[in-house]
Design a protein around this motif. Structure first.
Motif, PDB file in Angstrom:
ATOM      1  N   THR A 272       0.849  -1.192   0.000  1.00  0.00           N
ATOM      2  CA  THR A 272       0.000   0.000   0.000  1.00  0.00           C
ATOM      3  C   THR A 272       0.885   1.242   0.000  1.00  0.00           C
ATOM      4  O   THR A 272       1.870   1.293   0.748  1.00  0.00           O
ATOM      5  N   PRO A 273       0.573   2.255  -0.807  1.00  0.00           N
ATOM      6  CA  PRO A 273       1.334   3.510  -0.735  1.00  0.00           C
ATOM      7  C   PRO A 273       1.169   4.159   0.645  1.00  0.00           C
ATOM      8  O   PRO A 273       0.047   4.392   1.090  1.00  0.00           O
ATOM      9  N   SER A 274       2.288   4.416   1.303  1.00  0.00           N
ATOM     10  CA  SER A 274       2.236   4.976   2.664  1.00  0.00           C
ATOM     11  C   SER A 274       1.692   6.396   2.698  1.00  0.00           C
ATOM     12  O   SER A 274       1.046   6.805   3.667  1.00  0.00           O
ATOM     13  N   PHE A 275       1.975   7.167   1.659  1.00  0.00           N
ATOM     14  CA  PHE A 275       1.658   8.586   1.703  1.00  0.00           C
ATOM     15  C   PHE A 275       0.206   8.889   1.341  1.00  0.00           C
ATOM     16  O   PHE A 275      -0.337   9.903   1.767  1.00  0.00           O
ATOM     17  N   LYS A 276      -0.402   8.023   0.524  1.00  0.00           N
ATOM     18  CA  LYS A 276      -1.724   8.347  -0.008  1.00  0.00           C
ATOM     19  C   LYS A 276      -2.743   8.421   1.126  1.00  0.00           C
ATOM     20  O   LYS A 276      -2.920   7.473   1.883  1.00  0.00           O
ATOM     21  N   ASN A 277      -3.373   9.574   1.237  1.00  0.00           N
ATOM     22  CA  ASN A 277      -4.373   9.884   2.276  1.00  0.00           C
ATOM     23  C   ASN A 277      -3.758  10.048   3.665  1.00  0.00           C
ATOM     24  O   ASN A 277      -4.490  10.147   4.656  1.00  0.00           O
ATOM     25  N   TYR A 278      -2.428  10.103   3.759  1.00  0.00           N
ATOM     26  CA  TYR A 278      -1.781  10.358   5.046  1.00  0.00           C
ATOM     27  C   TYR A 278      -1.970  11.829   5.404  1.00  0.00           C
ATOM     28  O   TYR A 278      -1.470  12.717   4.704  1.00  0.00           O
ATOM     29  N   LYS A 279      -2.712  12.077   6.453  1.00  0.00           N
ATOM     30  CA  LYS A 279      -3.028  13.445   6.887  1.00  0.00           C
ATOM     31  C   LYS A 279      -3.622  14.268   5.745  1.00  0.00           C
ATOM     32  O   LYS A 279      -3.420  15.486   5.670  1.00  0.00           O
ATOM     33  N   GLY A 280      -4.319  13.568   4.828  1.00  0.00           N
ATOM     34  CA  GLY A 280      -4.981  14.258   3.738  1.00  0.00           C
ATOM     35  C   GLY A 280      -4.173  14.404   2.467  1.00  0.00           C
ATOM     36  O   GLY A 280      -4.673  14.955   1.471  1.00  0.00           O
ATOM     37  N   PHE A 281      -2.935  13.908   2.446  1.00  0.00           N
ATOM     38  CA  PHE A 281      -2.130  13.998   1.216  1.00  0.00           C
ATOM     39  C   PHE A 281      -2.756  13.080   0.161  1.00  0.00           C
ATOM     40  O   PHE A 281      -2.938  11.883   0.406  1.00  0.00           O
ATOM     41  N   PRO A 282      -3.084  13.603  -1.032  1.00  0.00           N
ATOM     42  CA  PRO A 282      -3.919  12.827  -1.952  1.00  0.00           C
ATOM     43  C   PRO A 282      -3.188  11.965  -2.982  1.00  0.00           C
ATOM     44  O   PRO A 282      -3.837  11.398  -3.861  1.00  0.00           O
TER      45      PRO A 282
ATOM     46  N   VAL B 241       8.820   8.542  -1.772  1.00  0.00           N
ATOM     47  CA  VAL B 241       7.728   7.573  -1.753  1.00  0.00           C
ATOM     48  C   VAL B 241       7.892   6.626  -0.574  1.00  0.00           C
ATOM     49  O   VAL B 241       9.015   6.372  -0.112  1.00  0.00           O
ATOM     50  N   GLY B 242       6.766   6.143  -0.074  1.00  0.00           N
ATOM     51  CA  GLY B 242       6.782   5.162   1.006  1.00  0.00           C
ATOM     52  C   GLY B 242       5.842   4.017   0.678  1.00  0.00           C
ATOM     53  O   GLY B 242       4.889   4.179  -0.092  1.00  0.00           O
ATOM     54  N   VAL B 243       6.121   2.853   1.248  1.00  0.00           N
ATOM     55  CA  VAL B 243       5.197   1.725   1.109  1.00  0.00           C
ATOM     56  C   VAL B 243       4.942   1.112   2.476  1.00  0.00           C
ATOM     57  O   VAL B 243       5.787   1.177   3.378  1.00  0.00           O
ATOM     58  N   PHE B 244       3.769   0.511   2.597  1.00  0.00           N
ATOM     59  CA  PHE B 244       3.394  -0.208   3.809  1.00  0.00           C
ATOM     60  C   PHE B 244       3.172  -1.656   3.423  1.00  0.00           C
ATOM     61  O   PHE B 244       2.306  -1.970   2.610  1.00  0.00           O
TER      62      PHE B 244
ATOM     63  N   PHE C  37       4.786  -2.860   8.215  1.00  0.00           N
ATOM     64  CA  PHE C  37       5.828  -1.853   8.420  1.00  0.00           C
ATOM     65  C   PHE C  37       5.989  -0.969   7.183  1.00  0.00           C
ATOM     66  O   PHE C  37       5.764  -1.405   6.058  1.00  0.00           O
ATOM     67  N   HIS C  38       6.435   0.254   7.451  1.00  0.00           N
ATOM     68  CA  HIS C  38       6.685   1.215   6.381  1.00  0.00           C
ATOM     69  C   HIS C  38       8.140   1.185   5.927  1.00  0.00           C
ATOM     70  O   HIS C  38       9.056   0.913   6.713  1.00  0.00           O
ATOM     71  N   GLY C  39       8.328   1.510   4.659  1.00  0.00           N
ATOM     72  CA  GLY C  39       9.639   1.837   4.117  1.00  0.00           C
ATOM     73  C   GLY C  39       9.541   3.222   3.500  1.00  0.00           C
ATOM     74  O   GLY C  39       8.460   3.627   3.047  1.00  0.00           O
ATOM     75  N   ASP C  40      10.646   3.960   3.459  1.00  0.00           N
ATOM     76  CA  ASP C  40      10.601   5.358   3.020  1.00  0.00           C
ATOM     77  C   ASP C  40      11.945   5.714   2.394  1.00  0.00           C
ATOM     78  O   ASP C  40      13.005   5.459   2.986  1.00  0.00           O
ATOM     79  N   SER C  41      11.901   6.287   1.197  1.00  0.00           N
ATOM     80  CA  SER C  41      13.144   6.685   0.539  1.00  0.00           C
ATOM     81  C   SER C  41      12.838   7.774  -0.475  1.00  0.00           C
ATOM     82  O   SER C  41      11.691   7.917  -0.929  1.00  0.00           O
ATOM     83  N   ALA C  42      13.861   8.543  -0.835  1.00  0.00           N
ATOM     84  CA  ALA C  42      13.695   9.614  -1.822  1.00  0.00           C
ATOM     85  C   ALA C  42      14.955   9.733  -2.660  1.00  0.00           C
ATOM     86  O   ALA C  42      16.065   9.403  -2.203  1.00  0.00           O
ATOM     87  N   TYR C  43      14.759  10.237  -3.880  1.00  0.00           N
ATOM     88  CA  TYR C  43      15.883  10.375  -4.815  1.00  0.00           C
ATOM     89  C   TYR C  43      15.587  11.564  -5.722  1.00  0.00           C
ATOM     90  O   TYR C  43      14.446  11.784  -6.121  1.00  0.00           O
TER      91      TYR C  43
END
Length: 267
Positions: free
Chosen positions: A54-64, A95-98, A102-108
């Motif tokens: 699952t995408p971690s960020f989608k709908n996190y605190k309203g992030f769409p 981007v993050g995934v669940f 557990f979550h993973g999180d990385s950026a480039y």
């Protein structure tokens, strides 16, 4: 409260983090001038879902959206949109995934086509500052040792602006856990690092001033002077002697290199 992970939990987190890395590699394979950041976001979401996550960020605190995609002077938390990216842009994808609880999180930060030499240096220094911070993420040190290493290299040695308003963080069953991990600070300060602590270290470095402002969407953070910003992030586990990097840039860098070679005739 700080949550320390067992060896088994760390391995589950590694799976999540490496799926993030593979997602960013997928982005690297398709990035080209003319694409919109909305197209990139949709591709990333499809890839994550196809891998039973699952995408971690989608709908996190309203992030769409699935990804935070920040172009040029956008530092972080950029909203994907219909504006085509172009030759000479830099595009930061966070981007993050669940998965497996557990979550993973990385950026480039990606270079699109031919970018200016001073922007190339910004990207290089920001990535190098990340690894200098990771070197300090060992049991017995403190959060401030990570923070100082990043700030000393990016700000003191290279005269870039280190963003103060946004920081790295603990990671686990929740996307944001304690402790916060700033990219600036004093050696020997902050929470003590113990074996099993999983954190996301993520330098956000501006070519110019450190100050930022928020767009009307309430999320997109931009540099105050309009100069470019770079963002790189790894999920790591604190260990004795040497940090364990759970995410990876290897697949991303290989895909980025292949994409550049494939499209070189375009430029």
């Amino acid at each position: 409260m700080i949550y320390y992970k067992t060896t088994a939990e760390v391995e589950l987190m590694r799976e999540s983090a490496l799926l993030v890395s593979s997602t960013l590699a997928e982005v690297a394979r398709i990035l080209k001038p003319g694409m919109t950041t909305l197209e990139i976001d949709a591709h990333a979401e499809k890839f994550i879902v196809e891998h039973q996550a699952t995408p971690s960020f989608k709908n996190y605190k309203g992030f769409p959206f699935t990804c935070c995609i920040s172009v040029n002077d956008a530092v972080v938390h950029g909203f994907p949109n219909n504006t085509p990216i172009k030759n000479g842009d830099i595009v930061s994808v966070d981007v993050g995934v669940f998965k497996n609880g557990f979550h993973g999180d990385s950026a480039y930060t990606f270079a699109i086509g031919s970018i200016e030499e001073d922007v190339k240096q910004l990207l290089r220094v920001t990535k190098e500052s990340l690894y200098l911070g990771i070197e300090k993420a060992v049991a017995g040190n403190r959060v401030g040792d990570i923070s100082f290493a990043i700030q000393d290299y990016a700000e003191r040695k290279h005269k870039y602006g280190v963003v103060r308003e946004l920081v790295g963080h603990g990671l686990g069953r929740r996307l944001h856990e304690d402790p916060q991990v700033p990219n600036y600070g004093k050696r020997g300060s902050g929470a003590k690092l113990h074996d099993g602590l999983v954190i996301a270290i993520e330098p956000m470095i501006n070519m110019g001033v450190k100050e930022v402002w928020y767009e009307d969407d309430g999320w997109t953070v931009k540099t105050k002077d309009g100069k470019p910003a770079a963002h790189y992030e790894h999920t790591i586990c604190v260990r004795r002697g040497k940090a364990d990097i759970l995410s990876s840039f290897d697949e991303i860098e290989a895909a980025e290199k292949a994409n550049t070679a494939l499209d070189s005739s375009y430029y």
